[in-house]
Design a protein around this motif. Structure first.
Motif, PDB file in Angstrom:
ATOM      1  N   GLY A 168     -19.091  -7.018  -0.103  1.00 43.30           N
ATOM      2  CA  GLY A 168     -17.984  -6.553  -0.952  1.00 43.30           C
ATOM      3  C   GLY A 168     -17.140  -7.722  -1.450  1.00 43.30           C
ATOM      4  N   VAL A 169     -16.834  -8.653  -0.555  1.00 43.30           N
ATOM      5  CA  VAL A 169     -16.025  -9.819  -0.956  1.00 43.30           C
ATOM      6  C   VAL A 169     -16.829 -10.682  -1.940  1.00 43.30           C
ATOM      7  CG1 VAL A 169     -14.852 -11.914  -0.152  1.00 43.30           C
ATOM      8  CG2 VAL A 169     -14.717  -9.831   1.213  1.00 43.30           C
ATOM      9  N   GLU A 170     -18.117 -10.787  -1.686  1.00 46.21           N
ATOM     10  CA  GLU A 170     -18.959 -11.573  -2.609  1.00 46.21           C
ATOM     11  C   GLU A 170     -18.897 -10.969  -4.022  1.00 46.21           C
ATOM     12  OE1 GLU A 170     -23.210 -11.285  -2.198  1.00 46.21           O
ATOM     13  OE2 GLU A 170     -23.471 -13.361  -2.838  1.00 46.21           O
ATOM     14  N   ILE A 200      -9.819 -12.748  -6.220  1.00 52.12           N
ATOM     15  CA  ILE A 200      -9.576 -13.163  -4.830  1.00 52.12           C
ATOM     16  C   ILE A 200      -8.778 -12.034  -4.189  1.00 52.12           C
ATOM     17  CG2 ILE A 200      -8.550 -14.913  -3.318  1.00 52.12           C
ATOM     18  CD1 ILE A 200      -8.695 -16.904  -5.622  1.00 52.12           C
ATOM     19  N   HIS A 201      -9.226 -11.533  -3.053  1.00 52.63           N
ATOM     20  CA  HIS A 201      -8.544 -10.392  -2.448  1.00 52.63           C
ATOM     21  C   HIS A 201      -7.158 -10.781  -1.945  1.00 52.63           C
ATOM     22  CE1 HIS A 201      -7.408  -7.157   0.159  1.00 52.63           C
ATOM     23  NE2 HIS A 201      -8.428  -6.432  -0.253  1.00 52.63           N
ATOM     24  N   ARG A 202      -7.073 -11.867  -1.210  1.00 49.57           N
ATOM     25  CA  ARG A 202      -5.824 -12.426  -0.681  1.00 49.57           C
ATOM     26  C   ARG A 202      -5.295 -11.734   0.567  1.00 49.57           C
ATOM     27  NH1 ARG A 202      -1.066 -13.215  -4.526  1.00 49.57           N
ATOM     28  NH2 ARG A 202      -1.484 -11.104  -5.239  1.00 49.57           N
ATOM     29  N   ASP A 203      -5.693 -10.511   0.827  1.00 49.81           N
ATOM     30  CA  ASP A 203      -5.082  -9.796   1.950  1.00 49.81           C
ATOM     31  C   ASP A 203      -6.141  -9.019   2.725  1.00 49.81           C
ATOM     32  OD1 ASP A 203      -3.032  -8.949   3.578  1.00 49.81           O
ATOM     33  OD2 ASP A 203      -2.470  -7.271   2.285  1.00 49.81           O
ATOM     34  N   LEU A 204      -7.260  -9.663   2.953  1.00 47.04           N
ATOM     35  CA  LEU A 204      -8.329  -8.978   3.670  1.00 47.04           C
ATOM     36  C   LEU A 204      -7.930  -8.844   5.136  1.00 47.04           C
ATOM     37  CD1 LEU A 204     -11.199  -7.971   2.965  1.00 47.04           C
ATOM     38  CD2 LEU A 204     -12.055 -10.108   3.929  1.00 47.04           C
ATOM     39  N   ASN A 205      -7.881  -7.643   5.617  1.00 50.32           N
ATOM     40  CA  ASN A 205      -7.579  -7.404   7.032  1.00 50.32           C
ATOM     41  C   ASN A 205      -8.123  -6.021   7.373  1.00 50.32           C
ATOM     42  OD1 ASN A 205      -5.349  -5.275   7.039  1.00 50.32           O
ATOM     43  ND2 ASN A 205      -4.480  -6.780   5.632  1.00 50.32           N
ATOM     44  N   PRO A 206      -8.271  -5.692   8.674  1.00 47.08           N
ATOM     45  CA  PRO A 206      -8.926  -4.424   9.012  1.00 47.08           C
ATOM     46  C   PRO A 206      -8.215  -3.174   8.491  1.00 47.08           C
ATOM     47  CG  PRO A 206      -8.844  -5.880  10.910  1.00 47.08           C
ATOM     48  CD  PRO A 206      -7.984  -6.510   9.864  1.00 47.08           C
ATOM     49  N   ASP A 210      -7.362  -2.198  -1.753  1.00 42.44           N
ATOM     50  CA  ASP A 210      -6.209  -3.068  -2.029  1.00 42.44           C
ATOM     51  C   ASP A 210      -6.594  -4.395  -2.622  1.00 42.44           C
ATOM     52  OD1 ASP A 210      -4.104  -1.565  -1.488  1.00 42.44           O
ATOM     53  OD2 ASP A 210      -3.467  -2.587   0.325  1.00 42.44           O
ATOM     54  N   PHE A 211      -7.712  -4.460  -3.346  1.00 40.62           N
ATOM     55  CA  PHE A 211      -8.098  -5.747  -3.918  1.00 40.62           C
ATOM     56  C   PHE A 211      -7.196  -6.066  -5.096  1.00 40.62           C
ATOM     57  CE2 PHE A 211     -10.774  -3.034  -6.564  1.00 40.62           C
ATOM     58  CZ  PHE A 211     -11.254  -2.128  -5.638  1.00 40.62           C
ATOM     59  N   ALA A 212      -6.210  -6.875  -4.756  1.00 38.42           N
ATOM     60  CA  ALA A 212      -5.325  -7.437  -5.779  1.00 38.42           C
ATOM     61  C   ALA A 212      -4.565  -6.417  -6.619  1.00 38.42           C
ATOM     62  CB  ALA A 212      -6.123  -8.358  -6.697  1.00 38.42           C
ATOM     63  N   THR A 213      -4.519  -5.163  -6.204  1.00 34.83           N
ATOM     64  CA  THR A 213      -3.771  -4.219  -7.036  1.00 34.83           C
ATOM     65  C   THR A 213      -2.280  -4.271  -6.722  1.00 34.83           C
ATOM     66  OG1 THR A 213      -4.469  -2.517  -5.492  1.00 34.83           O
ATOM     67  CG2 THR A 213      -5.544  -2.549  -7.624  1.00 34.83           C
ATOM     68  N   MET A 214      -1.908  -3.729  -5.569  1.00 30.91           N
ATOM     69  CA  MET A 214      -0.487  -3.601  -5.265  1.00 30.91           C
ATOM     70  C   MET A 214       0.242  -4.930  -5.382  1.00 30.91           C
ATOM     71  SD  MET A 214      -0.287  -0.558  -4.746  1.00 30.91           S
ATOM     72  CE  MET A 214      -0.764   0.908  -3.910  1.00 30.91           C
ATOM     73  N   LYS A 215      -0.411  -5.953  -4.879  1.00 27.28           N
ATOM     74  CA  LYS A 215       0.289  -7.238  -4.823  1.00 27.28           C
ATOM     75  C   LYS A 215       0.690  -7.747  -6.200  1.00 27.28           C
ATOM     76  CE  LYS A 215      -2.229  -6.848  -1.203  1.00 27.28           C
ATOM     77  NZ  LYS A 215      -3.519  -6.224  -1.242  1.00 27.28           N
ATOM     78  N   LEU A 216      -0.010  -7.253  -7.214  1.00 26.20           N
ATOM     79  CA  LEU A 216       0.314  -7.708  -8.556  1.00 26.20           C
ATOM     80  C   LEU A 216       1.647  -7.146  -9.023  1.00 26.20           C
ATOM     81  CD1 LEU A 216      -3.202  -7.148 -10.022  1.00 26.20           C
ATOM     82  CD2 LEU A 216      -2.077  -9.342  -9.809  1.00 26.20           C
TER      83      LEU A 216
END
Ligand SMILES: Nc1ncnc2c1ncn2[C@@H]1O[C@H](COP(=O)(O)OP(=O)(O)OP(=O)(O)O)[C@@H](O)[C@H]1O
Length: 381
Positions: free
Chosen positions: A190-192, A200-206, A221-227
């Motif tokens: 998925g990250v690949e 860049i995800h930036r916040d990968l965690n379980p 949460d891939f880069a959505t909210m953080k934007l």
């Protein structure tokens, strides 16, 4: 003032009153007018898109999803429908009129910035085009007045943290070693995919890895909210401590290798069942046990002991995790290399260096890093 020569005067006069043929002048004027009109049209289209309908389908079906539909689906955001809460959203279970089960992510209003308001529709539109079996599927969004909502496909098993840290009774033993290895592989893939799309995800965690009812991992949460949140004023809120690469927490140096680092931490957590924020020495413990060939002591005791092939796959997997958390980004593999190392078990593995960084109390820009050659705070060992 120097005297002006006759030839100079002639050039000046011609420059002031150039003699262009009339058809050329008319043609150029029409062309300029067309260009101006085109630019105006494009500008209007962009503005219209930004102020688009409050609810917009991302699935391409054309169905609008407005706030009243979402209210109905979640029984007016009923407490009984809450399935999770993160730093900047509350997540509700919901059911659309056509029976589709969804996870409704309602953003907490006080964190939204003007920049976020501008970016929301455009960025969510981009994110929704990222479709992959290991990514959570964003179905709809709604932006109506101060209500900002993302609607995802519902993952009945919710997020991975529940299963590896045993926050609910019996959850920890429900994921066996083969499933854990599958999840690690799926997250890497998925990250690949994200990296292949320049994200860049930036916040990968379980907590950001959801699990399907068949135990397949889906990154969310891939880069959505953080934007939409100003991370410089709200850094602690935006990014989860314990998973940030040292160069990111220290100097905001963001590269794909930051995700590789977070992936390495997640991998070591999945095999050990230990949360890095509770066990600041996790990376060092893992390295020492791996180095001394005492891997069994690292493995989560809640899961039945692995034997034979499973054990050797786990040993290899841990070595890959340790390579991912190397202090220097250039010493970490790329995620494509990680996928190759995980799938091709005959591929050569480098020897990871002993981690020097134990735990970064890592609010970006405010980093305080404890190194293994410094004294640890009392009770943290
Ligand atoms: N699509 C989904 N299906 C099922 N459960 C979900 C879904 N999305 C989120 N959740 C649950 O809601 C919880 C909170 O969601 P999430 O972590 O994405 O919130 P957040 O506000 O982005 O917070 P943070 O990034 O700070 O954790 C998750 O840990 C998970 O248990």
């Amino acid at each position: 003032m120097p005297p002006i020569h006759r030839w100079q005067r002639a050039v000046t006069a011609e420059a002031q009153h150039p003699q262009f043929p009339a058809p050329l002048v008319i043609g150029a004027s029409i062309a300029s007018l067309v260009v101006v009109l085109l630019v105006l049209c494009m500008f209007t289209m962009v503005i219209r898109r930004r102020q688009s309908l409050p609810g917009l389908s991302l699935s391409g079906t054309g169905d609008a999803l407005d706030r009243s539909t979402i209210r109905e689906a979640t029984r007016n955001f009923s407490e009984a429908n809450v399935i999770g809460e993160g730093g900047y959203s509350v997540v509700y279970r919901g059911q659309l009129r056509d029976g589709t089960m969804v996870a409704v992510k309602r953003l907490k209003k006080y964190y939204l910035t003007d920049k976020g308001k501008e970016d929301f529709s455009r960025e969510v539109g981009v994110m929704s085009t990222l479709r992959h079996v290991n990514l959570a599927k964003l179905l709809y969004y709604c932006r109506e007045e101060d209500e900002w909502i993302l609607v995802y496909e519902l993952m009945e098993n919710r997020s991975l943290n529940l299963y590896i840290f045993g926050e609910e009774n019996g959850f920890r033993s429900s994921l066996n070693w083969a499933q854990r290895l599958e999840i690690i592989g799926g997250v890497a893939v998925g990250v690949e995919f994200l990296h292949s799309k320049g994200v860049i995800h930036r916040d990968l965690n379980p907590g950001n890895i959801l699990v399907s009812d068949t135990w397949h991992p889906k990154i969310t949460d891939f880069a959505t909210m953080k934007l939409f949140i100003d991370e410089k004023t709200n850094p602690a809120l935006v990014l989860m401590p314990g998973y940030l690469a040292p160069e990111y927490s220290g100097e905001w140096a963001l590269t794909y290798k930051c995700d590789v680092y977070s992936f390495g931490v997640v991998l070591l957590e999945i095999v050990s069942g230990r949360k890095r924020t509770d066990t600041p020495t996790l990376l060092l413990q893992a390295w020492e046990l791996w180095d001394q060939r005492r891997i069994r002591e690292l493995l989560d005791p809640e899961v039945a002991e692995p034997e034979g092939d499973l054990l050797s796959r786990l040993v290899r997997c841990i070595q890959i995790g340790l390579l991912c958390v190397q202090r220097l980004p250039e010493d970490r593999p790329t995620v494509t290399e990680v996928v190759e190392l995980l799938t091709n078990t005959s591929s050569q593995l480098l020897t990871p260096q002993r981690p020097t960084q134990l735990f970064s109390i890592d609010t970006p820009g405010l980093s305080r890093t404890i190194r293994s050659d410094q004294h640890l705070p009392r009770g943290s060992q």
